[in-house]
Design a protein around this motif. Structure first.
Motif, PDB file in Angstrom:
ATOM      1  N   ILE A 132       0.825  -1.201   0.000  1.00  0.00           N
ATOM      2  CA  ILE A 132       0.000   0.000   0.000  1.00  0.00           C
ATOM      3  C   ILE A 132       0.859   1.251   0.000  1.00  0.00           C
ATOM      4  CG2 ILE A 132      -1.613   1.351   1.411  1.00  0.00           C
ATOM      5  CD1 ILE A 132      -2.985  -1.222   2.172  1.00  0.00           C
ATOM      6  N   LEU A 133       1.925   1.250   0.826  1.00  0.00           N
ATOM      7  CA  LEU A 133       2.791   2.425   0.917  1.00  0.00           C
ATOM      8  C   LEU A 133       3.484   2.721  -0.410  1.00  0.00           C
ATOM      9  CD1 LEU A 133       4.409   1.971   4.450  1.00  0.00           C
ATOM     10  CD2 LEU A 133       2.600   3.557   3.773  1.00  0.00           C
ATOM     11  N   GLY A 162     -18.256   5.671   0.163  1.00  0.00           N
ATOM     12  CA  GLY A 162     -18.605   5.959   1.549  1.00  0.00           C
ATOM     13  C   GLY A 162     -17.386   6.133   2.435  1.00  0.00           C
ATOM     14  N   LEU A 163     -16.428   5.217   2.325  1.00  0.00           N
ATOM     15  CA  LEU A 163     -15.246   5.296   3.176  1.00  0.00           C
ATOM     16  C   LEU A 163     -14.355   6.471   2.791  1.00  0.00           C
ATOM     17  CD1 LEU A 163     -14.269   1.538   3.677  1.00  0.00           C
ATOM     18  CD2 LEU A 163     -15.504   3.067   5.217  1.00  0.00           C
ATOM     19  N   SER A 201      -4.504   9.384   0.153  1.00  0.00           N
ATOM     20  CA  SER A 201      -3.733   8.477  -0.701  1.00  0.00           C
ATOM     21  C   SER A 201      -3.652   7.078  -0.081  1.00  0.00           C
ATOM     22  CB  SER A 201      -2.321   9.018  -0.928  1.00  0.00           C
ATOM     23  OG  SER A 201      -2.368  10.248  -1.627  1.00  0.00           O
ATOM     24  N   LEU A 202      -3.479   7.041   1.229  1.00  0.00           N
ATOM     25  CA  LEU A 202      -3.429   5.752   1.928  1.00  0.00           C
ATOM     26  C   LEU A 202      -4.783   5.032   1.822  1.00  0.00           C
ATOM     27  CD1 LEU A 202      -1.448   6.846   5.112  1.00  0.00           C
ATOM     28  CD2 LEU A 202      -0.658   5.228   3.376  1.00  0.00           C
ATOM     29  N   TRP A 203      -5.874   5.784   1.995  1.00  0.00           N
ATOM     30  CA  TRP A 203      -7.210   5.181   1.909  1.00  0.00           C
ATOM     31  C   TRP A 203      -7.495   4.682   0.500  1.00  0.00           C
ATOM     32  CZ3 TRP A 203      -9.963   3.305   5.616  1.00  0.00           C
ATOM     33  CH2 TRP A 203      -9.841   3.812   6.908  1.00  0.00           C
ATOM     34  N   ILE A 204      -7.130   5.471  -0.520  1.00  0.00           N
ATOM     35  CA  ILE A 204      -7.360   5.045  -1.905  1.00  0.00           C
ATOM     36  C   ILE A 204      -6.586   3.775  -2.206  1.00  0.00           C
ATOM     37  CG2 ILE A 204      -7.011   5.675  -4.330  1.00  0.00           C
ATOM     38  CD1 ILE A 204      -7.515   8.622  -3.455  1.00  0.00           C
TER      39      ILE A 204
END
Length: 303
Positions: free
Chosen positions: A2-3, A253-254, A295-298
């Motif tokens: 993810i990072l 939603g998130l 960016s982390l959530w996406i």
């Protein structure tokens, strides 16, 4: 994993959004353009057009609509309950408590949120994001106003009944249920207006940011920003699971629940004297840090 995706998402998905916001900020700073005229155009014309087109052309079923609206109502209420308990535990003053609750509950779901959701996840997610934006806006103009005036319901309910986007949603529901549609030239005109909504909303956000006045209360502003960008989105993941959100609904939603604090909070704070510069500071700081957290959530939602 993810990072490693964060720099790419920052550049490809968020840079276009941030450039439009920056253009608005520069216009506000250098050209001294006030945000109010453009904000009124968005509020009364462009936003309702976007709501109508998004809802009439979406593939949202009745069951998913109920689940998503349940989620969109639950997140701000859970955020309010959490921030209330936190403020009581920290023995904050009544005004500080209201400031923390407002910035935790009500997010920039419109100008910022819609642009990011569309860029990151496309039109299907945008249609769901419009529903979150509407729900959050209605709560802001009813419950949010009631919180700031400490129990007076006259202004809040009046604000609810003059929301143009609410009537656009009712019209969209009528069109979908009846099967009737406006003549093609009218529909095309509304669609043309809807395509202008997100860029103009982002410009308005930049103009608003250029006129924000801050207060030197960094500890409190940091607490509000951490609550808004970290704690509430994590709570929202559990709420989404409880409501059974999947696919574009879950993505929209998130991501909307992870947005920075709503700029509209400043308007109410100025009107009713609830630490307006502190609230402005939370909005400014949460907006400034949001590209990293979003960016982390996406990246996580894409995984």
């Amino acid at each position: 994993m993810i990072l490693r995706l964060v720099p790419e998402i920052l550049f490809h998905d968020l840079t276009p959004i941030l450039l439009v916001i920056a253009a608005g900020w520069l216009a506000g700073r250098w050209l001294n353009i006030p945000p109010r005229p453009l904000a009124r155009v968005s509020f009364y014309i462009l936003n309702p057009s976007l709501v109508y087109i998004s809802l009439t052309r979406s593939d949202i079923s009745g069951e998913e609509l109920a689940r998503f609206l349940g989620f969109a109502l639950s997140v701000p209420l859970a955020a309010g309950a959490f921030s209330l308990l936190l403020s009581l535990a920290m023995r904050l003053s009544r005004s500080e408590r209201t400031a923390l609750m407002l910035t935790a509950m009500f997010v920039n779901a419109g100008s910022y949120g819609l642009g990011v959701v569309q860029r990151a996840f496309g039109e299907a997610a945008l249609a769901r994001a419009v529903l979150y934006f509407m729900t959050n806006n209605i709560l802001l103009n009813t419950l949010g106003v009631l919180m700031t005036v400490h129990g007076s319901n006259r202004v809040g309910w009046k604000s609810f009944f003059i929301l143009p986007s609410f009537y656009a949603a009712l019209l969209a529901a009528l069109v979908r249920l009846s099967g009737w549609a406006p003549p093609e030239p009218i529909e095309a005109g509304i669609a043309l207006l809807s395509r202008s909504a997100i860029p103009v909303l982002l410009m308005v956000l930049g103009l608003e940011m250029a006129h924000i006045q801050l207060e030197d209360r960094w500890l409190f502003m940091g607490l509000g920003t951490f609550t808004r960008l970290v704690v509430i989105p994590l709570m929202a993941t559990l709420i989404a699971q409880a409501w059974g959100l999947e696919g574009p609904g879950r993505q929209a939603g998130l991501l909307e629940s992870a947005m920075p604090a709503a700029i509209s909070n400043v308007v109410m704070a100025v009107e009713f004297g609830v630490y307006p510069r502190t609230i402005a500071g939370i909005i400014f700081l949460s907006t400034l840090l949001s590209p990293l957290t979003l960016s982390l959530w996406i990246a996580w939602l894409r995984g």
